[in-house]
Write a protein that holds these residues in place. Sequence first.
Motif, PDB file in Angstrom:
ATOM      1  N   UNK A 257      37.349  16.892  69.786  1.00  0.00           N
ATOM      2  CA  UNK A 257      37.260  15.839  68.776  1.00  0.00           C
ATOM      3  C   UNK A 257      36.897  14.509  69.433  1.00  0.00           C
ATOM      4  N   UNK A 258      35.933  13.820  68.824  1.00  0.00           N
ATOM      5  CA  UNK A 258      35.671  12.414  69.133  1.00  0.00           C
ATOM      6  C   UNK A 258      36.433  11.607  68.079  1.00  0.00           C
ATOM      7  N   UNK A 259      37.398  10.821  68.508  1.00  0.00           N
ATOM      8  CA  UNK A 259      38.177   9.986  67.594  1.00  0.00           C
ATOM      9  C   UNK A 259      37.554   8.595  67.580  1.00  0.00           C
ATOM     10  N   UNK A 260      37.138   8.115  66.396  1.00  0.00           N
ATOM     11  CA  UNK A 260      36.381   6.864  66.303  1.00  0.00           C
ATOM     12  C   UNK A 260      36.803   6.075  65.067  1.00  0.00           C
ATOM     13  N   UNK A 261      36.361   4.822  64.981  1.00  0.00           N
ATOM     14  CA  UNK A 261      36.544   4.023  63.781  1.00  0.00           C
ATOM     15  C   UNK A 261      35.452   4.334  62.772  1.00  0.00           C
ATOM     16  N   UNK A 262      35.758   4.098  61.493  1.00  0.00           N
ATOM     17  CA  UNK A 262      34.814   4.473  60.438  1.00  0.00           C
ATOM     18  C   UNK A 262      33.522   3.661  60.491  1.00  0.00           C
ATOM     19  N   UNK A 263      33.527   2.517  61.196  1.00  0.00           N
ATOM     20  CA  UNK A 263      32.323   1.688  61.245  1.00  0.00           C
ATOM     21  C   UNK A 263      31.266   2.211  62.204  1.00  0.00           C
ATOM     22  N   UNK A 264      31.593   3.229  63.003  1.00  0.00           N
ATOM     23  CA  UNK A 264      30.596   3.775  63.937  1.00  0.00           C
ATOM     24  C   UNK A 264      30.355   5.264  63.684  1.00  0.00           C
ATOM     25  N   UNK A 265      30.561   5.686  62.443  1.00  0.00           N
ATOM     26  CA  UNK A 265      30.344   7.094  62.093  1.00  0.00           C
ATOM     27  C   UNK A 265      28.885   7.486  62.273  1.00  0.00           C
ATOM     28  N   UNK A 266      27.965   6.618  61.842  1.00  0.00           N
ATOM     29  CA  UNK A 266      26.542   6.970  61.907  1.00  0.00           C
ATOM     30  C   UNK A 266      26.114   7.300  63.337  1.00  0.00           C
ATOM     31  N   UNK A 267      26.579   6.527  64.284  1.00  0.00           N
ATOM     32  CA  UNK A 267      26.182   6.739  65.678  1.00  0.00           C
ATOM     33  C   UNK A 267      26.682   8.094  66.189  1.00  0.00           C
ATOM     34  N   UNK A 268      27.916   8.453  65.795  1.00  0.00           N
ATOM     35  CA  UNK A 268      28.527   9.682  66.302  1.00  0.00           C
ATOM     36  C   UNK A 268      28.173  10.931  65.509  1.00  0.00           C
TER      37      UNK A 268
END
Length: 516
Positions: A257-268
């Motif tokens: 899992x890559x855990x990220x903030x919702x503002x960088x979903x497009x990149x991931x």
Amino acid sequence: MAEPYYITTAIHYPNGKPHLGHAYETIAADVMARFQRLRGREVRFQTGTDEHGLKMAQKARDLGIPPRQLADEMSSFFRELFDKLNISYDRFFRTSEESHHRASQAIWKAMEANGDLYLDRYEGWYSIRDEAYYDESELVAGEGGEKLSPQGTPVEWTVEESWFFRLSRYQQPLLDLYREQPDFVRPESRRNEVVRFVEGGLRDLSVSRTSFDWGVKVPGAEDHVMYVWVDALTNYLSGLGYPEQTEDFAKFWPADVHLIGKDIVRFHAVYWPAFLMSAGIALPKSVFAHGFLLNRGQKESKSVGNVTDPGQLADRYGVDVLRYFLLREFSFGQDGSWSAEAIVNRANSELANSFGNLAQRVMSFIAKNCGGAFAASAPVQDADRALRDKVSLACAVELPQAFDRLAFAAGLEAWMQAVFACNAYVDEQAPWALRKTDPERMERVLATLVGCIRDLAIAISPVTPVAAAKILDALCVPEDGRNFAALSCDPALEAVRVETPSPAFPRLELPAEEAA
């Protein structure tokens, strides 16, 4: 052989000191890493700092220092915070490392060999703050009528020679990915957002810049540096030794899992899998995007002046309390609002008054009335068995199943209900009265409680590692008996030994300025 588990946070952009959002994401990843270790898995947990890009170059220029000096200084603040928050990372990664430059150039060459990179001219809107390109249709109007990104950040019209990645080629493969692996992007709201974006059509992506030189050089075109997101995303590979076929890479990739903030979903969830498909590298198993932390309902912002220093919160309320609160108070994946009152109320009602008091009163009673040790011999009764079943279900089934879904609040709610059941059992069985009327039954009640408290402490230890260890130390639980395999549903615990405990969760007082 232990099953491997690889979890990452987004690497944090160090153009400013870390804020509560950085702490929130990294604590959540740490809880998952500790949780999986306690289940016997071989864990690799990576976090770090993303140090290239125009924002860093401009900040360094404004300060009159080299970008590398700024990166060294700011990165140290993140490492210091994570150490304070008891983050058990296996690798703190920095994109300024030479090995990372080699890895980024290797994935670039692999994409180029696949025919997915070409030189052209970029004209369009760019947000320096987001390090992101936006189509005209995505822009919104600011209060003064100025154009802003969907995140509300300033954009500027950019014209320069650029290498492009053939993102348009990957529209259908990405849609196939989302259909075939519906859990690739979580939660569902983020998945739906990504699918809509890709269905709307993908344009080729500008992936190099010539207007600054703080970044990874493009192979064969060293007047270009890579778009910061190409090199930032590659950290998940380079931290494992890519492009070398290292033991770590073979064992841990693809990431769980890559855990990220919702503002960088497009990149991931769009760019990253497309890059990997192009380079012929396996895709990560999932990307999970959490929500924002709101300060009394308002998004924290430097311009508003409500940015919170997570280190100060940890000093004020305690690291374990802060960790517990952030994962307990609201559903992971959604936005959540915090306040000093909420932290104090949650900590006092659940940690201090409920679990902490349960452990303290039971162990203190044993130390005072049983000399700290005894061997229970009375038969197990239905009430004892019912409590152990309740605690076992919460600790061995409900909490792990919820944590597997990154549903931390749900898992902690199940755990809390088991704590409440233990407190009700103490009141019903009244061991202080049994001491005079039926000492053997008293010992069975206390032995039942000790088994429950042990299991509750093991289950909560990924969230509150220091306090849980304190309780397990007082219960004389050996180090090799502090994992999920040691959880027991057997109510017939015979031998009990405790040391005089000290409170694991002291009560908190609301700071005077907050109370006012």
